[in-house]
Enzyme design. Structure first.
Site, PDB file in Angstrom:
ATOM      1  N   ARG A 124       0.908  -1.129  -0.374  1.00 24.46           N
ATOM      2  CA  ARG A 124      -0.090   0.149  -0.474  1.00 24.46           C
ATOM      3  C   ARG A 124       0.753   1.065   0.206  1.00 24.46           C
ATOM      4  NH1 ARG A 124      -3.421  -2.133   4.672  1.00 24.46           N
ATOM      5  NH2 ARG A 124      -1.616  -4.190   4.818  1.00 24.46           N
ATOM      6  N   GLU A 163       4.919 -10.625  15.284  1.00 24.90           N
ATOM      7  CA  GLU A 163       4.311 -11.633  16.372  1.00 24.90           C
ATOM      8  C   GLU A 163       4.671 -12.899  16.472  1.00 24.90           C
ATOM      9  OE1 GLU A 163       0.337 -10.890  16.344  1.00 24.90           O
ATOM     10  OE2 GLU A 163      -0.105 -11.553  18.323  1.00 24.90           O
TER      11      GLU A 163
HETATM   12  P1  AMP Z   1       4.353  -3.015  11.781  1.00 20.08           P
HETATM   13  O1  AMP Z   1       4.490  -3.005  11.085  1.00 20.08           O
HETATM   14  O2  AMP Z   1       3.801  -3.342  12.959  1.00 20.08           O
HETATM   15  O3  AMP Z   1       4.341  -0.846  11.646  1.00 20.08           O
HETATM   16  O4  AMP Z   1       2.920  -2.778  10.500  1.00 20.08           O
HETATM   17  C1  AMP Z   1       3.131  -1.960   9.491  1.00 20.08           C
HETATM   18  C2  AMP Z   1       2.388  -2.446   8.534  1.00 20.08           C
HETATM   19  O5  AMP Z   1       1.694  -3.601   8.656  1.00 20.08           O
HETATM   20  C3  AMP Z   1       2.315  -2.154   6.936  1.00 20.08           C
HETATM   21  O6  AMP Z   1       2.375  -2.327   6.361  1.00 20.08           O
HETATM   22  C4  AMP Z   1       0.477  -1.904   7.243  1.00 20.08           C
HETATM   23  O7  AMP Z   1       0.250  -2.006   6.016  1.00 20.08           O
HETATM   24  C5  AMP Z   1       0.209  -3.202   7.653  1.00 20.08           C
HETATM   25  N1  AMP Z   1      -0.182  -3.521   9.196  1.00 20.08           N
HETATM   26  C6  AMP Z   1      -0.168  -3.309  10.363  1.00 20.08           C
HETATM   27  N2  AMP Z   1      -1.690  -3.339  11.336  1.00 20.08           N
HETATM   28  C7  AMP Z   1      -2.390  -3.064  10.486  1.00 20.08           C
HETATM   29  C8  AMP Z   1      -3.598  -2.897  10.864  1.00 20.08           C
HETATM   30  N3  AMP Z   1      -4.598  -2.981  11.307  1.00 20.08           N
HETATM   31  N4  AMP Z   1      -4.661  -2.583   9.348  1.00 20.08           N
HETATM   32  C9  AMP Z   1      -3.805  -2.211   8.257  1.00 20.08           C
HETATM   33  N5  AMP Z   1      -2.969  -2.852   8.492  1.00 20.08           N
HETATM   34  C10 AMP Z   1      -2.512  -2.685   8.560  1.00 20.08           C
END
Ligand code: AMP
Length: 180
Positions: A68, A105
């Site tokens: 995205r 996770e």
């Molecule tokens: P993080 O590495 O945990 O910050 O996760 C970020 C990535 O996961 C991004 O590329 C987001 O598009 C996706 N992501 C994580 N949580 C969500 C959520 N609740 N809704 C949509 N996309 C998410």
């Protein structure tokens, strides 16, 4: 100083994004940006705001995180008249890459960038749709630096503030919408 997004425009963008409970697994409130992408008023408010914010940064490139981040990042790069660089999941980029692992996770994931993505010393803005734990963005910032560029800021459409994802990222973080 760039203009702040008005609370009315913020509301137009926020209300164009829908939340899908328990996707892709129980307990996750998934932020679905497809409804923002097919809402031209909201999408225009977002991209115009980001164009205004970043036009004075002297950026050389935008780097977007798969997938995205490609959409928002490439749109903004076009508006700013600069190049776009994809940061992809392992195994997708065809030329020589640099890779960075990060913890999920359960288990690990890995992102990659082309070794010749930027000219040495370039100023880069990192873009993605959402920051949750910050693991993906942290790995992406490290990749940008490993190939000789400077990540001047990380920009997200949304930040899940309760996860404190930005605390661990070396570059400044700007989020259009803060969700708590
Ligand atoms: P993080 O590495 O945990 O910050 O996760 C970020 C990535 O996961 C991004 O590329 C987001 O598009 C996706 N992501 C994580 N949580 C969500 C959520 N609740 N809704 C949509 N996309 C998410």
């Amino acid at each position: 100083m760039s203009k702040e997004l008005s609370s009315n425009d913020k509301e137009i963008i926020q209300s164009s994004i829908r939340t899908i409970p328990d996707f892709p697994k129980p307990g996750i409130m998934f932020k679905d940006i497809t409804t923002l992408l097919n809402n031209p008023t909201a999408l225009n408010k977002l991209t115009e705001h980001l164009k205004e914010r970043y036009s004075s940064y002297g950026l050389d490139y935008i780097a977007g995180i798969e997938s995205r981040g490609f959409i928002f990042g490439a749109m903004l790069a076009d508006r700013l008249g600069i190049g776009f660089v994809p940061i992809r999941k392992k195994g997708k980029l065809p030329y020589t890459t640099v890779a960075q692992k990060y913890a999920l996770e359960y288990g690990f994931d890995e992102v990659e960038i082309h070794i010749d993505a930027f000219k040495e010393g370039s100023k880069v803005l990192l873009v993605d749709d959402l920051i949750a734990t910050g693991g993906t963005a942290k790995a992406a910032v490290e990749l940008i630096e490993q190939v000789g560029a400077e990540c001047v800021e990380c920009c997200f459409v949304m930040e899940l503030t309760f996860l404190n994802g930005k605390d661990d990222i070396k570059a400044p973080v700007y989020s259009v919408l803060e969700i708590d």
